[in-house]
Write an enzyme that holds these catalytic residues in place. Structure first.
Site, PDB file in Angstrom:
ATOM      1  N   SER A 248       0.735  -1.038  -0.026  1.00 59.60           N
ATOM      2  CA  SER A 248      -0.129  -0.051  -0.051  1.00 59.60           C
ATOM      3  C   SER A 248       0.857   1.354   0.092  1.00 59.60           C
ATOM      4  CB  SER A 248      -0.782  -0.013   1.173  1.00 59.60           C
ATOM      5  OG  SER A 248      -1.683  -1.109   1.176  1.00 59.60           O
TER       6      SER A 248
ATOM      7  N   ASP B 256      -5.567  -0.303  -4.534  1.00 55.91           N
ATOM      8  CA  ASP B 256      -4.037  -0.245  -4.569  1.00 55.91           C
ATOM      9  C   ASP B 256      -3.511  -1.561  -5.270  1.00 55.91           C
ATOM     10  OD1 ASP B 256      -4.844  -1.345  -2.158  1.00 55.91           O
ATOM     11  OD2 ASP B 256      -3.548  -0.040  -0.908  1.00 55.91           O
ATOM     12  N   HIS B 257      -4.004  -2.738  -4.515  1.00 51.76           N
ATOM     13  CA  HIS B 257      -3.663  -4.093  -5.097  1.00 51.76           C
ATOM     14  C   HIS B 257      -4.746  -4.917  -4.645  1.00 51.76           C
ATOM     15  CE1 HIS B 257      -3.283  -4.669  -0.807  1.00 51.76           C
ATOM     16  NE2 HIS B 257      -2.482  -3.680  -0.580  1.00 51.76           N
TER      17      HIS B 257
ATOM     18  N   GLU C  20     -10.328   6.445   2.116  1.00 53.16           N
ATOM     19  CA  GLU C  20     -10.051   4.935   1.968  1.00 53.16           C
ATOM     20  C   GLU C  20     -10.676   4.093   2.766  1.00 53.16           C
ATOM     21  OE1 GLU C  20      -5.989   2.248   3.113  1.00 53.16           O
ATOM     22  OE2 GLU C  20      -6.590   3.760   4.375  1.00 53.16           O
TER      23      GLU C  20
ATOM     24  N   THR D 209      -1.794   4.357   3.260  1.00 47.85           N
ATOM     25  CA  THR D 209      -2.793   5.100   2.324  1.00 47.85           C
ATOM     26  C   THR D 209      -2.836   6.533   2.549  1.00 47.85           C
ATOM     27  OG1 THR D 209      -3.679   2.811   1.816  1.00 47.85           O
ATOM     28  CG2 THR D 209      -4.894   4.866   0.975  1.00 47.85           C
TER      29      THR D 209
ATOM     30  N   HIS E  53      -6.077  -9.824   5.071  1.00 41.91           N
ATOM     31  CA  HIS E  53      -5.064 -10.650   5.582  1.00 41.91           C
ATOM     32  C   HIS E  53      -5.237 -11.568   6.664  1.00 41.91           C
ATOM     33  CE1 HIS E  53      -1.809  -8.381   3.677  1.00 41.91           C
ATOM     34  NE2 HIS E  53      -2.284  -7.032   4.007  1.00 41.91           N
TER      35      HIS E  53
ATOM     36  N   ASP F 159      -8.422  -4.660   3.229  1.00 42.00           N
ATOM     37  CA  ASP F 159      -7.403  -5.078   3.238  1.00 42.00           C
ATOM     38  C   ASP F 159      -7.076  -6.056   4.587  1.00 42.00           C
ATOM     39  OD1 ASP F 159      -4.272  -5.408   2.124  1.00 42.00           O
ATOM     40  OD2 ASP F 159      -4.103  -4.318   4.082  1.00 42.00           O
TER      41      ASP F 159
HETATM   42 ZN   LIG Z   1      -2.053  -5.151   2.951  1.00 43.46          ZN
END
Ligand SMILES: [Zn+2]
Ligand SMILES: *[C@@H]1O[C@H](CO)[C@@H](O)[C@H](O)[C@H]1NC(C)=O
Ligand SMILES: *[C@@H]1O[C@H](CO)[C@@H](O)[C@H](O)[C@H]1NC(C)=O
Ligand SMILES: *[C@@H]1O[C@H](CO)[C@@H](O)[C@H](O)[C@H]1NC(C)=O
Ligand SMILES: *[C@@H]1O[C@H](CO)[C@@H](O)[C@H](O)[C@H]1NC(C)=O
Ligand SMILES: *[C@@H]1O[C@H](CO)[C@@H](O)[C@H](O)[C@H]1NC(C)=O
Length: 514
Positions: free
Chosen positions: A110, A382-383, A336, A174, A345, A341
């Site tokens: 990030s 972002d990903h 954001e 971020t 995880h 995310d």
């Molecule tokens: Zn992450």
């Protein structure tokens, strides 16, 4: 309808699903859907106005699978099949794909990506606001030469108001991408360990201190992370048994007040929801809202038996837009959805997808509040994550449930039930082959960790492209497959700021033929 009944009904549809698609059996349904879509596309004219305002919605870790699975959950929470649901992000006008790799990394993080989509420059993993000429964890006077400016700074230089909304700590990668320059994203605070006196003496500054000392021009900030601003001896405002982390004898919230007074700015620090709700436009020059000791709560955990101590991402977005909109020159706002995310995880699809639904709601709300004639709204990630959906589930099958197909009940090789959602790696990994059946009751539980092929304590990011959705002035620039860094550049062009301001690029306003 009674709330408890609704929750129960939603629970039923989460576990058992819903399966009426009878109108889908008739060709007319599909022709009519296609006709509507065609008309929408044929009547579309590119909006070549200048973007007075820009809102960038960033779903952290929001890969395409998260969007598809989140869309299905959103529909199923309304008691529908879910697959046909239309999210707020997908109903925006334009879409493109973003290549997320970092200059030193196939699968990225990030920090490097925030640098790309906020400054227009790709960099190394874990670095923020510095080009790749800097090295990770480097602290030296050289860094000054490697700084790259973010679009938030460009907007401020153009006389706009600027704001940040996040569900993570406001010092997390971020949001830090809008204001910080650091060779290591974990230099979040002066804790004497990750960031210590040696780093400081060599010319680095922790991210929280950068925010207060060098970025006091930011008009509105809402997020979490008080622990990074308070000293070890300071008790938190709300979580009484917790303290700050700083060992440099600085209470940065006191420093912020002092700084605002020096600048003669009216200002308000808020740490609780009642002060947050009472904020009104034109009351203060600057608002610093740090609304949680650490990250803000997951949406799934935010409301517990009518007890609410943190605003939702929609409430923060609405408040930020109201406060920023008073500037006749316009504003730039980053929002954001930061905890999609973090739930991924943990291989915790239910929390990740509920975060997605809350994020999509905030987008819908913003799209209703603004005028797209002068406001560009961009939504991206972002990903991605190593998150999968599949297994021939039938239509309307509960997205958090077990695979149940039309022809037969699909089973794993051992003859056991399995879920539609899984992860390539993560804590739900199979340390050994599972030799029992899963039940839908357990897989829809809020704490369930979807299974993974590779056991890891912490699931990893994914390396594939992510989507960009856009609506408003110059949104048609978001087209094709682009480098992630193009996002900052295109947003700057849309509002003629930064590299496209009047001095650097005088034709920006005129060449588009508005
Ligand atoms: Zn992450
Ligand atoms: C700070 O941390 C670095 C490792 O990151 C270490 O080499 C250095 O000795 C530490 N300095 C102090 C003053 O603790
Ligand atoms: C801190 O307080 C919270 C409730 O406010 C409680 O749940 C938690 O157990 C406490 N932790 C410690 C270490 O006392
Ligand atoms: C703030 O106001 C005081 C008193 O009116 C004045 O002396 C001072 O110069 C002002 N400071 C700034 C930064 O404008
Ligand atoms: C919110 O914060 C303000 C300022 O510290 C305080 O006066 C107020 O009592 C707080 N409200 C709640 C409900 O904690
Ligand atoms: C697991 O579930 C499948 C499908 O419902 C069933 O055929 C099988 O007997 C179950 N196995 C065990 C060990 O319960």
């Amino acid at each position: 309808m009674d709330l408890k009944f609704l929750v129960f009904f939603n629970f039923l549809s989460l576990v058992f699903g819903y399966a009426d698609w009878s109108e889908d059996e008739y060709p007319e349904k599909w022709y009519s859907n296609a006709r509507d879509n065609l008309e929408k596309l044929l009547s579309r004219k590119p909006n070549k106005n200048m973007a007075k305002n820009t809102i960038l919605f960033l779903g952290d870790g929001m890969g395409i699978t998260t969007i598809t699975a989140g869309r299905i959950l959103k529909g199923q929470l309304k008691g529908r099949n879910g697959e046909e649901e239309v999210t707020n992000m997908e109903s925006m006008d334009n879409v493109a794909l973003s290549k997320t790799y970092g200059i030193d990394s196939q699968t990225t993080d990030s920090a490097a990506t925030a640098t790309a989509y906020l400054t227009g420059v790709k960099t190394r993993v874990a670095m923020i606001g510095l080009s790749g000429r800097a090295k990770i964890r480097e602290c030296s006077p050289q860094l000054e030469n490697y700084k790259v400016k973010s679009i938030l700074k460009w907007a401020k230089e153009a006389g706009k108001s600027v704001g940040i909304v996040t569900t993570t700590r406001i010092t997390h990668a971020t949001p830090a991408g809008t204001y910080a320059h650091t060779s290591y994203r974990n230099f979040e605070t002066f804790d004497g360990k990750v960031f210590n006196l040696t780093h400081q003496q060599n010319g680095c500054k922790d991210i929280a201190a950068q925010l207060i000392d060098e970025n006091s021009y930011i008009d509105v900030i809402f997020g979490g992370g008080r622990r990074k601003f308070l000293r070890k001896e300071d008790r938190d405002y709300h979580e009484w048994n917790k303290t700050g982390e700083r060992v440099d004898n600085r209470n940065l919230i006191n420093d912020w007040h002092y700084k605002m007074e020096q600048m003669n700015k009216t200002h308000k620090f808020v740490w609780n929801i009642s002060d947050f709700e009472n904020l009104r436009p034109n009351q203060y020059d600057h608002v610093l809202g740090i609304l949680a000791w650490d990250h803000m709560k997951y949406e799934a955990d935010r409301v517990v038996e009518d007890y609410i101590d943190e605003p939702s991402i929609s409430e923060m977005t609405q408040k930020a837009i109201e406060l920023l909109s008073t500037n006749p020159n316009g504003y730039f706002l980053l929002v954001e959805g930061g905890r999609i995310d973090l739930a991924h995880h943990n291989s915790n699809a239910r929390r990740a997808l509920e975060e997605f639904v809350a994020f999509d709601e905030a987008i819908g709300l913003a799209n209703k509040m603004v005028d797209h004639e002068d406001t560009l709204v961009v939504v991206t990630a972002d990903h991605s994550h190593e998150f999968n959906i599949g297994g021939y589930s039938k239509r309307g099958n509960p997205i958090l449930g077990l695979v149940d197909s039309i022809e037969y009940r699909e089973l794993s090789s051992g003859g056991y039930t399995f879920t539609s959602l899984s992860y390539g790696n993560g804590p739900g990994g199979l340390k050994e082959i599972r030799n029992r059946n899963l039940t839908a009751k357990e897989t829809t539980n809020i704490d369930y960790h979807q299974e993974s092929a590779v056991f890891m304590e912490y699931e990893t990011h994914g390396g594939e492209d992510v989507a960009i959705f856009a609506k408003g002035p110059m949104s048609h620039l978001f087209d094709g497959t682009v480098e992630q860094s193009f996002i900052a550049y295109a947003m700057a062009y849309a509002s003629c700021i930064g590299p496209f301001d009047r001095n650097s690029y005088p034709t920006c306003e005129f060449e588009r033929g508005a």
